[in-house]
Motif scaffolding. Structure first.
Motif, PDB file in Angstrom:
ATOM      1  N   THR A 151     -34.387  39.269 -36.492  1.00  0.00           N
ATOM      2  CA  THR A 151     -33.949  40.383 -35.642  1.00  0.00           C
ATOM      3  C   THR A 151     -33.662  41.629 -36.452  1.00  0.00           C
ATOM      4  OG1 THR A 151     -31.572  39.835 -35.703  1.00  0.00           O
ATOM      5  CG2 THR A 151     -32.917  38.775 -33.986  1.00  0.00           C
ATOM      6  N   ILE A 163     -34.001  39.260 -29.738  1.00  0.00           N
ATOM      7  CA  ILE A 163     -34.491  40.626 -29.923  1.00  0.00           C
ATOM      8  C   ILE A 163     -34.314  41.417 -28.626  1.00  0.00           C
ATOM      9  CG2 ILE A 163     -36.545  42.024 -30.380  1.00  0.00           C
ATOM     10  CD1 ILE A 163     -37.483  39.755 -32.242  1.00  0.00           C
ATOM     11  N   ALA A 170     -39.087  45.376 -35.145  1.00  0.00           N
ATOM     12  CA  ALA A 170     -39.367  44.613 -33.930  1.00  0.00           C
ATOM     13  C   ALA A 170     -40.861  44.452 -33.681  1.00  0.00           C
ATOM     14  CB  ALA A 170     -38.694  45.274 -32.738  1.00  0.00           C
ATOM     15  N   ASP A 180     -40.073  43.513 -43.994  1.00  0.00           N
ATOM     16  CA  ASP A 180     -41.107  43.131 -43.036  1.00  0.00           C
ATOM     17  C   ASP A 180     -42.183  42.245 -43.656  1.00  0.00           C
ATOM     18  OD1 ASP A 180     -39.715  44.674 -41.270  1.00  0.00           O
ATOM     19  OD2 ASP A 180     -41.138  46.346 -41.268  1.00  0.00           O
ATOM     20  N   THR A 240     -42.244  41.741 -35.974  1.00  0.00           N
ATOM     21  CA  THR A 240     -41.688  40.419 -35.682  1.00  0.00           C
ATOM     22  C   THR A 240     -42.178  39.881 -34.344  1.00  0.00           C
ATOM     23  OG1 THR A 240     -39.699  41.027 -36.928  1.00  0.00           O
ATOM     24  CG2 THR A 240     -39.543  39.113 -35.491  1.00  0.00           C
ATOM     25  N   ILE A 241     -42.159  40.708 -33.314  1.00  0.00           N
ATOM     26  CA  ILE A 241     -42.563  40.256 -31.977  1.00  0.00           C
ATOM     27  C   ILE A 241     -44.009  39.791 -31.971  1.00  0.00           C
ATOM     28  CG2 ILE A 241     -43.051  41.059 -29.627  1.00  0.00           C
ATOM     29  CD1 ILE A 241     -40.480  42.759 -29.854  1.00  0.00           C
ATOM     30  N   ASP A 297     -36.418  42.483 -26.190  1.00  0.00           N
ATOM     31  CA  ASP A 297     -37.381  43.501 -25.749  1.00  0.00           C
ATOM     32  C   ASP A 297     -38.036  43.038 -24.442  1.00  0.00           C
ATOM     33  OD1 ASP A 297     -39.555  45.177 -25.316  1.00  0.00           O
ATOM     34  OD2 ASP A 297     -40.045  45.356 -27.441  1.00  0.00           O
TER      35      ASP A 297
END
Length: 225
Positions: free
Chosen positions: A65, A98, A69, A38, A72-73, A100
């Motif tokens: 990915t 991803i 999440a 991360d 990253t998002i 979401d």
């Protein structure tokens, strides 16, 4: 892995991500996804915005990915207002991968009409993946305003997106095919053909649309001067 080893690995990977050779950058992106970290999200997202090679960009997306999440998002959403079109486009692409659905309301819907074709196309593809089902009709109305835009590839992308939305698209196409703009009408009719036969080739659908409109626009017998 102790901190010194981890820091050294990160430094070497970051350097490789901007190497002159695309093969080296590809291997670095592969390594970033194979051993997700991360702490590298910031670097990976930043690289997406400037990477010139399609295959490397795709690998960067895959690597992202693989990271958490939530981390990253949040970073990708920040890219959506970037002044760099590629950064916006790749962020949208990665968000769609991803998958979401909770991010939909956080995506600026103006991106569906972005002046940059690549960004708009990425926004269309992301929208049909991420938008909740109860937003299909609203999204269909947004996308229908883009009928007739751009080249063959651009129009095919929009038609495929509209096809995905299903029934809410049909009345919008019926209206569009009766308008004054020839490109919009042609695109609407071609999209109708794709909906009727989703496996058909877009080029064939466009050719069929042109034939249909030529007959529709032809003067009726006895009306010529």
């Amino acid at each position: 892995m102790n901190n010194a080893i981890r820091d050294d690995r990160q430094a070497r990977l970051i350097e490789a991500l901007s190497a002159p050779q695309s093969s080296t950058r590809l291997q670095a992106a592969l390594a970033a996804g194979t051993y997700p970290d991360d702490a590298l999200v910031e670097v990976l997202v930043g690289r997406c915005g400037v990477e010139p090679d399609f295959f490397v960009r795709d690998m960067l997306t895959w690597a992202l990915t693989r990271c958490a999440a939530g981390v990253t998002i949040a970073r990708l959403l920040g890219e959506l207002t970037s002044a760099t079109p590629q950064a916006r486009s790749q962020a949208l692409h990665t968000l769609s991968k991803i998958g979401d659905h909770t991010v939909w309301e956080k995506i600026p819907h103006g991106l569906l009409h972005d002046p940059d074709d690549d960004v708009a196309r990425s926004a269309w593809r992301a929208a049909v993946v991420l938008a909740p089902h109860d937003q299909s009709a609203v999204l269909a109305r947004e996308l229908a305003t883009e009928l007739g835009r751009g080249d063959w590839e651009m129009q095919r992308s929009l038609s495929r997106a509209l096809l995905t939305l299903g029934d809410p698209v049909l009345p919008l196409l019926a209206v569009a095919r009766t308008g004054r703009n020839r490109a919009v009408r042609e695109h609407a009719v071609a999209t109708e053909h794709l909906i009727e036969d989703p496996d058909s080739d877009f080029s064939a659908a466009v050719d069929q649309a042109r034939r249909v409109l030529s007959l529709t626009d032809a003067p009726s017998p006895g009306t010529e001067c």
